[in-house]
Design a protein around this motif. Structure first.
Motif, short mmCIF file in Angstrom:
data_model
loop_
_atom_site.label_atom_id
_atom_site.label_comp_id
_atom_site.label_asym_id
_atom_site.label_seq_id
_atom_site.Cartn_x
_atom_site.Cartn_y
_atom_site.Cartn_z
N GLN A 74 0.93 -1.07 0.06
CA GLN A 74 -0.08 -0.03 -0.06
C GLN A 74 0.94 1.13 -0.07
N TYR A 75 0.69 2.19 -0.92
CA TYR A 75 1.36 3.40 -1.03
C TYR A 75 0.36 4.36 -0.54
N PHE A 76 0.97 5.44 0.27
CA PHE A 76 0.13 6.33 0.97
C PHE A 76 0.22 7.75 0.38
N ASP A 77 -0.96 8.57 0.44
CA ASP A 77 -0.82 9.98 0.05
C ASP A 77 -0.56 9.98 -1.50
N VAL A 78 -1.19 9.32 -2.33
CA VAL A 78 -0.89 8.93 -3.85
C VAL A 78 -2.11 10.10 -4.47
N PRO A 79 -1.76 10.83 -5.16
CA PRO A 79 -3.02 11.63 -5.86
C PRO A 79 -3.60 10.64 -6.85
N ARG A 80 -4.85 11.09 -7.05
CA ARG A 80 -5.70 10.38 -8.12
C ARG A 80 -5.18 10.57 -9.37
N THR A 81 -4.43 11.75 -9.91
CA THR A 81 -3.87 11.76 -11.03
C THR A 81 -2.86 10.96 -11.30
N GLU A 82 -2.15 10.81 -10.48
CA GLU A 82 -0.91 9.67 -10.58
C GLU A 82 -1.35 8.32 -10.86
N VAL A 83 -2.54 7.78 -10.09
CA VAL A 83 -2.95 6.77 -10.24
C VAL A 83 -3.51 6.45 -11.96
N GLU A 84 -4.19 7.54 -12.39
CA GLU A 84 -4.64 7.57 -13.59
C GLU A 84 -3.53 7.55 -14.53
N ARG A 85 -2.52 8.44 -14.52
CA ARG A 85 -1.26 7.97 -15.41
C ARG A 85 -0.73 6.81 -15.42
N LEU A 86 -0.82 6.10 -14.06
CA LEU A 86 -0.05 4.75 -14.02
C LEU A 86 -1.06 3.54 -14.86
N LEU A 87 -2.32 3.94 -14.86
CA LEU A 87 -3.11 3.06 -15.59
C LEU A 87 -3.17 3.23 -17.03
N ALA A 88 -2.79 4.56 -17.55
CA ALA A 88 -2.62 4.82 -18.98
C ALA A 88 -1.44 4.71 -19.58
N ALA A 89 -0.31 4.31 -18.63
CA ALA A 89 1.00 4.38 -19.12
C ALA A 89 1.29 3.17 -20.02
N ARG A 90 1.99 3.48 -21.07
CA ARG A 90 2.42 2.16 -22.10
C ARG A 90 2.98 1.04 -21.21
N SER A 91 3.90 1.20 -20.53
CA SER A 91 4.78 0.21 -19.55
C SER A 91 4.22 0.62 -18.02
N GLN A 92 3.28 -0.06 -17.59
CA GLN A 92 2.88 0.41 -15.99
C GLN A 92 3.80 0.06 -15.20
N GLY A 93 4.60 -0.97 -15.30
CA GLY A 93 5.80 -1.40 -14.38
C GLY A 93 6.76 -0.22 -14.55
N ALA A 94 7.19 -0.06 -15.73
CA ALA A 94 8.33 1.22 -15.89
C ALA A 94 7.67 2.50 -15.33
N TYR A 95 6.45 2.70 -15.43
CA TYR A 95 5.90 4.00 -14.66
C TYR A 95 5.83 3.88 -13.31
N PHE A 96 5.60 2.65 -12.56
CA PHE A 96 5.59 2.54 -11.38
C PHE A 96 7.02 2.76 -10.55
N SER A 97 8.05 2.01 -11.52
CA SER A 97 9.56 2.24 -10.99
C SER A 97 9.87 3.70 -10.94
N GLU A 98 9.67 4.39 -11.98
CA GLU A 98 9.95 5.73 -12.10
C GLU A 98 9.25 6.92 -11.44
N ARG A 99 7.86 6.61 -10.97
CA ARG A 99 7.13 7.78 -10.62
C ARG A 99 6.20 7.26 -9.23
N VAL A 100 6.29 6.24 -8.94
CA VAL A 100 5.64 5.66 -7.67
C VAL A 100 6.56 5.18 -6.66
N ARG A 101 7.26 4.02 -7.10
CA ARG A 101 8.09 3.48 -5.96
C ARG A 101 9.21 4.44 -5.56
#
Length: 70
Positions: free
Chosen positions: A34-61
């Motif tokens: 579980q990741y805390f204080d994540v804005p909704r826009t960040e989740v929308e971008r993660l879902l729309a990303a071409r590579s969700q794993g890469a997006y997660f690694s670069e922008r969330v983790r």
């Protein structure tokens, strides 16, 4: 929390609690975090990303406080 299945090599599914800004990610290895204080826009971008794993690694983790729940 209900999660949406993903077609990703690293991420199996994600869920989001808008009221708490809580992102829950299930990885393909079965671990759930579980990741805390994540804005909704960040989740929308993660879902729309071409590579969700890469997006997660670069922008969330390592950008949001988190804890392993399973």
């Amino acid at each position: 929390m209900e999660r949406i299945p993903l077609e990703s090599e690293a991420l199996a599914s994600i869920g989001y609690d808008l009221a708490r800004h809580l992102l829950e990610i299930e990885f393909t290895n079965g671990r759930i975090y579980q990741y805390f204080d994540v804005p909704r826009t960040e989740v929308e971008r993660l879902l729309a990303a071409r590579s969700q794993g890469a997006y997660f690694s670069e922008r969330v983790r390592d950008h949001y406080r988190y804890e392993q729940v399973h």
